[in-house]
Each structure stands twice: as C-alpha cells, then as structure tokens.
Scaffold this active site. Structure first.
Site, PDB file in Angstrom:
ATOM      1  N   ARG A 128      12.283  -1.912   0.385  1.00 30.38           N
ATOM      2  CA  ARG A 128      11.348  -2.453  -0.444  1.00 30.38           C
ATOM      3  C   ARG A 128      10.920  -3.962  -0.004  1.00 30.38           C
ATOM      4  O   ARG A 128       9.894  -4.353   0.163  1.00 30.38           O
ATOM      5  CB  ARG A 128      11.665  -2.339  -1.912  1.00 30.38           C
ATOM      6  N   HIS A 185       4.027   6.562  -0.928  1.00 29.55           N
ATOM      7  CA  HIS A 185       4.771   5.298  -1.520  1.00 29.55           C
ATOM      8  C   HIS A 185       4.793   5.577  -3.045  1.00 29.55           C
ATOM      9  O   HIS A 185       3.903   5.333  -3.767  1.00 29.55           O
ATOM     10  CB  HIS A 185       3.901   4.053  -1.446  1.00 29.55           C
ATOM     11  N   TYR A 229     -13.711  -0.842  -7.894  1.00 34.93           N
ATOM     12  CA  TYR A 229     -14.946  -1.807  -7.756  1.00 34.93           C
ATOM     13  C   TYR A 229     -14.848  -2.452  -6.300  1.00 34.93           C
ATOM     14  O   TYR A 229     -15.902  -3.024  -5.771  1.00 34.93           O
ATOM     15  CB  TYR A 229     -15.225  -3.088  -8.649  1.00 34.93           C
TER      16      TYR A 229
END
Length: 838
Positions: A41, A87, A131
């Site tokens: 990570r 992921h 968006y």
C-alpha cells in the site's frame, strides 16, 4: 478379535491445537501486517516510482483503452474498473489518488489528464467522480510502453480472475521525476519531485560512468523541482539528502517588491512552497496582522487565477519592507520539506541515495529492454520462418497448388505439404490458408523485401542481446527521446542560505524604554511614545503599577541590543531587548521570571549594552559601600541563563552601577549625600569576576554610593546629577578636579530636605536626552541642555515635578546620536501615516 477403544472427539480437537507463546504470535502477526502495508500500500517501488494504487489505476485505464488520444471517460468509470478488477479497497481512496495524479500543483508531470474540477491550491476538494472526467496523460503512457511484450512480471489479481503487473516498464525514472509520499507502519517516505531533463541527464551520466559520485550526478540534478516553483534555500541540505537519502530542504516562497501609488510598496507572492494551502496561508497572515504579530501591512488580498499565484500584501507607508518579509517568511512563507528517499527494493524498504536510486532504475530498464528485445526477437524469428515458407512455396508454386488441390481436406493438404516440400507445421498451416492473390509476382517482391527487413531486425536484436553496451545505448537513446518530448524548464530556483531567519530579524529596530518594578513586573515601550518636554514637567504615565508596587529600574536600549543586566547581589544576566514583552504605557507589565531568572530578592541596578564591549573594553563596577572594580569584557562572553557572578560583595554591600570603559577614562563616583570623587580608571587594576575590587571613595556616616560616570573628555561636556526629589544640575567637567582614589571627594550637590538624596550621576553632552522615571510610574523625558549648568555645591533646578510621596526611582540617558536616529525614523513614519490618511 479385540476391539479398539472409542476415540474421544475432545482428544482429536485437542491434538489439532498448536500451543504457542502469545508474545511470539503477536510479534509475527504484527510483522506480517506491517510488511503487508509496506509492500502492498504505502511505499513506492524504486523501479517505476508507483505505489500499488497508482499502478492499478494506470493499468486499468490502459486496459479500458482510455489513453491520451481517446476521449475522456467519467472518473467514476475508471474508479469502478480499478476497484472491481485490481484494487479491492474503498472507491474514495482510489478517486483521491486519481485526483492527485491529475493536479498540476501536486504532480510535477501529471499522469492523468483531468477534465472538470479537480481541486485547487486553496484546499478545495475535487468534484464528485460522477462529475469529472479523466484519461491517461501522454507521459503516463511512457510508463506502460511495451507492457504487452513480456517486459515485466504479472501476478494474479485479488480474486484470481485476471493478472496485473508487479511493476510497470517505466521509460523514465518516475520515482525521482514525480516523487512520492506515503506513511507505512513504523516508516514513511517523502521523495521530492525533480525536473525530467535533469534526471534523465544524470541517468545517462551514470550509464556512461558507473563510478560517478553523487557530486557528479548533482552537476545534472541541481535539486528538487517542485510543481509550485518557489526557491530552495541553500544547497547543503540538498547535498545531504542526495548523499544519505535523508535531509531537510527549506523552501521559500517567491516574492517580488512592487512600487505603486506615490512610492508605496507592496509584496507580491507569486510562488508558494510545495504542498502548502494558499487560502490557509492568506488567512493566517490576516490573523497575525489583526493580532499585531505582523506589523506594517495595510491590505492583503488574493489575486490568483488560472495563470498562477498572486497574493498581494500592501504595506503601510514607512514600513520596513525587509522586516515584513522576514516576518512573513518565519511564520508563513517558508517551510521545510523533509526528504526521506525510502522505496521498495526487491520488496524490501530501503533508504536510497541519489546514485542508488538511479542504479536500481537502470537495472530495471536493462531487464525491461532485454525482455522486450527477446520478445521481439522471438516474434521476428517466427515471422522469418513463415516468410521462408512462403518464399519456398512461391518457388514451387505450381507443385504446391497441385498438391493442395489433390488433397481431400486441409489436414491432408498440410500433411502432404510437409511430406513433399519439408515445410514445418507452422509453414504448412500458413500456406494452406494463403489466398491465391498472394501468389502474384508483386506480392512475391513484397515478401522478399519484408524478409530482408525481418532478417536485419533479427540481426539488430541479437546485437542488443549479445552486447551490454548495445543494450545501454538503446536505453540512452530512448531516454533522450523522452527528454526531447517532455522536458521543460526548471520551476524551483535557489537562493543563498544566509542562515535561519532569527527572531531578531523580525523585530523593527527602535529605541525602547524598559521598566522593572520591585514586584518583578517588566515591560518595554517605544521611547518615541515619550516626547521631550521642558524640564520641570510631570511627564506622562509609564506604568500602571499594582498597589504597593514601585518602579525599581528603568533603562534605555534598542530592540536589537544584547544586554548585560547586573543585580544588586552582584550577579549578571544576559538579555535580548526584544525578549521583553512590548506593552502600552498604562500596562503593568508581565512577570520578569519569563525573561530573567532572578532570585526572589534580586533587583536590577545596572544595564550594559554588549555591543559596546570589545576585547580591550572593561566593565567598571561600583558598590554602595564605595568599592570599585574593573573586569575585562571578554570574561562575560558566556553567561548562563541562571546568571554568573560579576563581583563578590561584602555583607551589607550591593552593586549599584556599571559602566563600560576603555582604560583611559576618568571615573566620577557620586554618593547619596552629594559627594563626588574623580580619579583615573588606571588606578583600579583589572581583576577577575569573583574579585571584590578596591575602595574608590571613603564614605562617612550612613552615606552610600549612588552611581558612577565614566568620562571621556572628547565625548562628554558635563556631569549630570539628579536627586530623588526631582532636582538636578549640569556641572562642567573642570569643576571636578582629578585626585587619587579612596579619598572623600568634593561636594557635588547639596542634599537637603528639598532635594533629597542623590539618585544617579551621568556623563552627558549636548543633544543627549534624559529619561527620568518615578517610583509611582511617571516618565519624564527632557533635553539635557534644558537643565541648567551650574557649579558644584549648589541646589540645582527642578528636573521633574513629582506628586507628594513620589520619588525619582531611576534615570537613563539616550545619547545624542541615537536621538538623531530615532528622530529620522519618526519623521519617516509620520510621512507614511500622512500618506495613508490621504
């Protein structure tokens, strides 16, 4: 036949239980967890400079075909594909990473081309993923180039449906180019971004000269190159970071000084340190201005737009632009980037130097280019084999066609071709599937030409695989192509490291009046707050003391002065004037324990400016009991916070005054009962700090020494004497004849019921200003020349008008040259205020 006893199920379960020590199990479990976070990570791989989440996003976009030459796709689509296939973590974490890769102020070379609101330097968040739209930036495609050619290893994804790359081919050293930040378990990484062209040049240098040092590489890599520009302060910290893998790099905002509106000045901030929130900086500056922490700012506004940062800080007329700049730098416009060049090397975290980082990248590229070349060679050899079959078929075209036509089916045709013409299985399959149109003479010429090209390619690939130098030349050529395509100018500059901005740099230099009370309250006020008035005035309030408290000491000093503060107990402390809290005239002050570590029964009796001390100067001290001592100034170089002993006192004696002398002055010691003696300071030999000294004046009755004046006949004209009831006089130096020390001296001033006892004596000249402070907190400032010049053994004139029960507590003299400097600064400030009012 005997039967086996039945097996107890509890025994079976017990046999399946392993007995372990809990501390060993917890230790191993924690290590497993930590390594999972470190490798899976938080830390980037040294080869491609990416953490798993970045790598997976880019690979998902690659698989989706969302490249730089396609239309943008909804960010939510990219996030969904990444989360669903590679992921298995929260979508917000994936989107935050996607946003970061698209921000030009976060990435030196953004890897994602975003469309929509992706946040700002003001800390504004990006719009929701539904968006915004995204696609790979063209430079990101260079990280994935040739990934289909077996250049890197792949592993199964989290659910074993797909495979994902363990690392990307990375056509440039992305770890250094874009940097990385991450926090793992027990460690963190913070690699700054760099200029692409500089890093590539250093990589090529290291390829050409494997023995190159970090210093050699720094001829190319000048230092970090932040996307927000700004300036790195000094180069030593950069050198340390590159040499050791760790360092603290100071980054300073880029500022310009502009003149406007009739010679007024403003500071314009055009670049900010990396990863700083612009809106928060502006807000904090405004708060400090309102709270008086930063002075001299008239207006503050943010005029930034898409073209860049522009924060305008307008100054008051007369404000010192350098002081304001230093205040801004210390509090807001300079930050430290802590470099920790930590990355995964073969799956293990390691702190790397600049050279080691590039060495690992070169090793990676050598493997990538080798595997790619082998892949291309295999494909070329396969193609050459097919082309050889086609050429052989064209040479025997009629027999080949006849053989195929006479065969029952394709399998029989392939077998016949292999047996008759010794074609391989692949060649036979290809010939069977050939169209008749490919048997034309033009097609045959094209096959011949292609075969020659493939053979040349095979030869070249074999050269690369057989020669490491050829391999390295390929790597260098590709790096140069990347540089030519994406290189740009350095954004972050360098400024000279003139040292850390000190608190002293942030304080305007001005004359101050420092007041200390018997109850240990202390404060300072600008001397300019006290206007010179005619002698005999009451003055103005200088301190609002609590009931029962009295002023014990007052002295004048510039805010930049380093002072030696002597107490009646014979100890000396060091004080920086600006450490004394600045407060208004009506303020009581703050506890002195925050400034000086005085004992409970100590009082300041004398203050000396360290700037007056050189190796040939002396500190000349006098005590109430009439002793005088000279000690070399260099014995006071190292003073502890708890003070050091300056003189040894007899029981009942106290240190009352200290003057700086140079070995050639006359000393005038004045007593409380109005006696004075003048003698040459050479009569007092130099002694150590712990000495008592020698007798300077014989005292009679209960008389005590009031003070000492160190006279330089080239600098001073008079001896000024002030009494506790506010009377005083100037007397020509000639009135005090020189005699030997340890005499009774001469009458200096009459001490009667009207005058009271002597408070202090000073050596003065024309232009000096006297500051007198009463025990009740009144301060009166007057010009020395306003005090009458009269002889010895006289009454004197009124210097300060005191209320009943009040008395002069202390005096100090502001020399003429400092009066002139103060007046010049005051006039400049007055002009500025007038312009501001207009």
């Amino acid at each position: 036949m005997s039967s086996e006893p039945p097996v107890d199920p509890e025994d079976v379960r017990a046999a399946q239980v392993d007995r372990v020590r809990i501390e060993e199990e917890m230790e191993q479990s924690y290590i497993d967890y930590a390594m999972s976070v470190i490798a899976g990570r938080a830390l980037p791989d040294v080869r491609d400079g990416l953490k798993p989440v970045h790598r997976r996003i880019l690979y998902a976009m690659h698989e989706m075909g969302v490249t730089s030459n396609t239309s943008h796709r909804k960010s939510s689509s990219v996030v969904g594909e990444t989360m669903g296939d590679y992921h298995p973590h929260g979508d917000q974490a994936i989107y935050d990473t996607l946003v970061n890769m698209a921000q030009e102020f976060s990435m030196r070379y953004p890897l994602v081309d975003g469309q929509g609101n992706f946040g700002s330097m003001d800390g504004d968040p990006a719009a929701a993923p539904r968006y915004t739209e995204a696609r790979m930036a063209d430079i990101a495609e260079e990280l994935l180039a040739d990934i289909e050619k077996d250049t890197v290893d792949f592993s199964a994804n989290y659910d074993d449906r797909l495979t994902e790359p363990d690392v990307l081919p990375a056509a440039y050293p992305n770890l250094l180019v874009n940097g990385s930040t991450g926090i793992a378990v027990g460690m963190s990484t913070k690699v700054p971004p760099h200029n692409l062209g500089e890093v590539i040049d250093a990589t090529i240098e290291l390829i050409d000269d494997p023995d190159a040092t970090v210093a050699d590489l720094m001829e190319h890599v000048k230092g970090p190159d932040f996307p927000t520009g700004a300036n790195i302060v000094g180069r030593n910290s950069v050198r340390e970071a590159y040499t050791t893998g760790r360092g603290r790099v100071r980054v300073r905002a880029e500022m310009e000084i502009e003149e406007y509106d009739n010679d007024r000045e403003r500071i314009v901030v055009t670049e900010l340190p990396y990863q700083e929130n612009k809106a928060r900086i502006v807000e904090r500056i405004a708060e400090d201005v309102n709270e008086g922490i930063i002075e001299g700012i008239a207006d503050l506004r943010d005029e930034s737009d898409r073209e860049g940062v522009r924060v305008v800080i307008e100054l008051k007329r007369g404000a010192n632009v350098e002081v304001v700049k230093n205040q801004l730098l210390e509090h807001h416009l300079e930050s430290t980037f802590g470099v920790i060049n930590l990355a995964l090397v073969d799956g293990q975290p390691k702190v790397l130097t600049l050279k080691e980082t590039l060495e690992h990248y070169i090793d990676h590229r050598k493997e990538v280019v080798t595997r790619r070349s082998q892949f291309d060679l295999d494909e070329a050899e396969d193609r050459a084999h097919i082309l050889e079959g086609r050429l052989k078929a064209l040479e025997n075209v009629e027999d080949v066609v006849e053989t195929i036509r006479e065969s029952e089916d394709r399998d029989a045709a392939r077998t016949a071709l292999r047996n008759t013409f010794e074609f391989s299985e692949e060649q036979a399959e290809h010939i069977v599937r050939m169209q008749l149109g490919s048997l034309t003479s033009m097609e045959a010429a094209e096959i011949e030409e292609e075969y020659e090209d493939v053979q040349a390619r095979i030869e070249r690939l074999n050269e690369i695989l057989d020669s490491e130098q050829e391999l390295l030349d390929v790597i260098k050529t590709e790096l140069r192509e990347i540089k030519e395509k994406y290189d740009d100018d350095r954004r972050t500059g360098f400024v000279e490291d003139t040292g850390t901005v000190t608190h002293e740099d942030l304080i305007p230099e001005e004359e101050s009046v420092v007041v200390l009370s018997e109850d240990d309250y202390i404060k300072r006020m600008p001397a300019a707050d006290f206007r010179a008035q005619n002698r005999g005035g009451k003055g103005i309030i200088g301190a609002d003391l609590k009931e029962g408290d009295r002023v014990s000491s007052v002295f004048l000093a510039s805010t930049h002065d380093y002072l030696l503060c002597f107490t009646d107990k014979g100890r000396v402390y060091q004080l920086k004037t600006y450490q004394v809290p600045e407060m208004g005239r009506t303020a009581r002050g703050k506890s002195a324990v925050n400034v000086l570590d005085l004992d409970g029964d100590e009082e300041l009796t004398a203050v000396v400016n360290c700037a007056d001390l050189t190796g040939e100067e002396y500190l000349t001290m006098v005590t109430e009991g009439g002793y005088v001592k000279r000690t070399a100034g260099d014995e006071f170089d190292n003073i502890f916070s708890t003070g050091i002993r300056a003189i040894t006192l007899e029981d009942g004696d106290a240190l009352v005054d200290v003057e700086v002398t140079d070995g050639g002055r006359n000393l005038v010691i004045g007593t409380r009962d109005g006696m004075a003696i003048r003698f040459d300071e050479s009569e007092v030999r130099a002694m150590g700090r712990t000495a008592r000294g020698v007798r300077g004046i014989k005292l009679t009755g209960d008389d005590r020494v009031a003070g000492v004046a160190a006279i330089d006949e080239d600098e001073h004209d008079w001896v000024l004497t002030v009494t506790e009831n506010g009377y005083g006089k100037r007397t020509d130096l000639d009135e005090y004849r020189t005699q030997s020390r340890n005499g009774k001296g001469l009458i200096d001033i009459k001490t009667n019921e009207r005058n009271g006892r002597v408070c202090a004596v000073e050596a003065v000249t024309f232009g000096d200003h006297l500051f007198a402070m009463s025990a009740d907190g009144q301060i009166m400032r007057t010009r020395v020349e306003d005090i009458s010049t009269i002889g010895r053994n006289t009454m004197g004139v009124t210097v300060m008008d005191l209320d009943e029960g009040d008395a002069v507590a202390a005096i100090d003299v502001l020399p003429a040259e400092r009066v002139s400097a103060e007046r010049s600064a005051e006039e400049s400030a007055a002009e500025g205020s007038a312009d501001d009012a207009e």
